[in-house]
Write a protein that holds these residues in place. Structure first.
Motif, PDB file in Angstrom:
ATOM      1  N   PRO A  63      -3.654   1.794   3.964  1.00 53.87           N
ATOM      2  CA  PRO A  63      -2.879   2.699   2.230  1.00 53.87           C
ATOM      3  C   PRO A  63      -1.893   3.040   2.475  1.00 53.87           C
ATOM      4  O   PRO A  63      -1.478   4.410   3.191  1.00 53.87           O
ATOM      5  N   GLU A  64      -0.600   3.114   1.060  1.00 54.83           N
ATOM      6  CA  GLU A  64       0.634   3.321   0.613  1.00 54.83           C
ATOM      7  C   GLU A  64       1.687   3.152   2.220  1.00 54.83           C
ATOM      8  O   GLU A  64       2.016   3.767   2.419  1.00 54.83           O
ATOM      9  N   GLY A  65       0.705   1.714   3.251  1.00 56.95           N
ATOM     10  CA  GLY A  65       1.247   1.393   4.388  1.00 56.95           C
ATOM     11  C   GLY A  65       1.711   2.837   4.990  1.00 56.95           C
ATOM     12  O   GLY A  65       2.577   2.870   6.074  1.00 56.95           O
ATOM     13  N   GLY A  86       8.864  -6.181  10.390  1.00 54.13           N
ATOM     14  CA  GLY A  86       7.864  -7.062   9.496  1.00 54.13           C
ATOM     15  C   GLY A  86       7.034  -6.805   8.187  1.00 54.13           C
ATOM     16  O   GLY A  86       8.194  -6.664   7.652  1.00 54.13           O
ATOM     17  N   SER A  87       5.833  -7.345   8.304  1.00 53.39           N
ATOM     18  CA  SER A  87       5.791  -6.705   6.889  1.00 53.39           C
ATOM     19  C   SER A  87       3.633  -6.523   6.862  1.00 53.39           C
ATOM     20  O   SER A  87       4.186  -7.251   8.229  1.00 53.39           O
ATOM     21  N   ILE A  88       3.605  -5.911   6.366  1.00 52.57           N
ATOM     22  CA  ILE A  88       2.634  -5.345   6.453  1.00 52.57           C
ATOM     23  C   ILE A  88       1.684  -5.644   5.528  1.00 52.57           C
ATOM     24  O   ILE A  88       2.056  -5.868   4.453  1.00 52.57           O
ATOM     25  N   ASN A  93      -2.705   1.567  -4.146  1.00 53.67           N
ATOM     26  CA  ASN A  93      -3.731   2.290  -5.435  1.00 53.67           C
ATOM     27  C   ASN A  93      -4.387   1.089  -5.949  1.00 53.67           C
ATOM     28  O   ASN A  93      -4.639   0.477  -6.683  1.00 53.67           O
ATOM     29  N   GLY A  94      -4.498   0.132  -4.737  1.00 57.14           N
ATOM     30  CA  GLY A  94      -5.749  -1.365  -5.255  1.00 57.14           C
ATOM     31  C   GLY A  94      -5.193  -2.336  -5.354  1.00 57.14           C
ATOM     32  O   GLY A  94      -5.622  -3.285  -5.294  1.00 57.14           O
ATOM     33  N   GLU A  95      -4.192  -2.558  -5.243  1.00 52.33           N
ATOM     34  CA  GLU A  95      -3.099  -3.315  -5.307  1.00 52.33           C
ATOM     35  C   GLU A  95      -2.646  -4.023  -3.633  1.00 52.33           C
ATOM     36  O   GLU A  95      -1.670  -3.084  -3.203  1.00 52.33           O
ATOM     37  N   VAL A  96      -2.929  -5.318  -3.127  1.00 54.53           N
ATOM     38  CA  VAL A  96      -2.799  -4.880  -2.516  1.00 54.53           C
ATOM     39  C   VAL A  96      -1.076  -6.164  -2.073  1.00 54.53           C
ATOM     40  O   VAL A  96      -1.063  -7.047  -2.984  1.00 54.53           O
TER      41      VAL A  96
END
Ligand SMILES: O=C(O)CCC(=O)C(=O)O
Length: 263
Positions: A63-65, A86-88, A93-96
């Protein structure tokens, strides 16, 4: 100073197992900074927290990284290193989003980039939200950019980063067999055409039927591969010199010779 020591954390990622992935990443981060010389910059693969367990991604994404940002920020400040995290999978808010963070030696967030091109072959566009901004930032005052995995198939994006001043480009990925030839060729082309250093970090291991080959690599602005991994989990290191970017750009002045009004 225009040279940097780089460490590539070529890790295995367990799809749908964030706890195992956080533990593995922390272990590899610590191992990387014990090297002599200590790296200036560490890079992790794409979606290292969850893998591509897309049906469960809403629940598993950070959530929010927040967890990732706290971990990486604290690590950077404690060890005085830069991390391209990297990326995660990042739940906003419900959008990944497939989000890349860069933290500097003080633990400060230096950049945030959401993968722009979602990989339709793997249904990414059904579960993830694509980014709307390019990833241009500085590392120790040196101009850099980042793209994620499939993004390297879109040369316009890397060219935009180069035109905006990037001299090195980071590429976290989860790129599988049987497309090793595409991976190596596209990365090398991006380095040659933009006359910049390309620093890629691809995962290894298996997820379902998909097998990821690693082959993380660093490519110089002349297109020579400085270091390339195999298919095992490992940390690769390389020294890069951005002075070489200036030398290559003055030898073959591609940026001066472009005629963009014709194309
Ligand atoms: O473009 C490819 O062949 C691989 C891309 C990919 O796996 C991704 O972006 O997740």
């Amino acid at each position: 100073m225009s040279s940097l020591h780089i460490a590539l954390l070529q890790m295995d990622v367990k799809a749908g197992e964030p706890e195992a992935n956080f533990a593995k990443l922390e272990q590899m981060l610590l191992q990387a900074v014990q090297a002599d010389p200590k790296p200036d910059v560490l890079i992790c693969p794409e979606m290292w927290n969850t893998g591509f367990d897309l049906e469960e991604i809403q629940q598993q994404a950070d959530p929010e990284g927040k967890r990732t940002r706290e971990l990486i920020s604290g690590f950077c400040a404690e060890h005085s290193v830069n991390v391209v995290a990297g990326s995660i999978a990042n739940n906003v808010n419900g959008e990944v989003r497939n989000t890349l963070y860069v933290f500097d030696r003080n633990g400060k967030l230096a950049a945030e980039y959401d993968k722009i091109h979602l990989f339709r072959l793997m249904d990414e566009e059904k579960y993830l939200t694509g980014g709307e901004k390019i990833g241009r930032f500085e590392i120790d005052g040196l101009p850099a950019g980042a793209v994620i995995c499939y993004d390297i198939r879109f040369p316009e994006l890397s060219r935009r980063l180069a035109l905006d001043g990037a001299k090195m480009m980071f590429v976290p990925a989860q790129w599988p067999h049987p497309r090793l030839n595409h991976w190596r060729t596209l990365l090398t082309a991006r380095a040659i055409e933009n006359q910049m250093v390309v620093i890629s970090c691809n995962r290894v291991g298996q997820s379902g039927d998909t097998s990821f080959f690693g082959h993380s690599m660093v490519i110089d602005p002349w297109g020579e591969i400085i270091v390339e991994g195999g298919e095992e989990e490992t940390i690769l290191t390389a020294q890069i010199d951005l002075g070489e970017v200036d030398r290559v750009r003055s030898k073959i002045p591609v940026f001066q010779d472009r005629r963009p009004h014709l194309y």
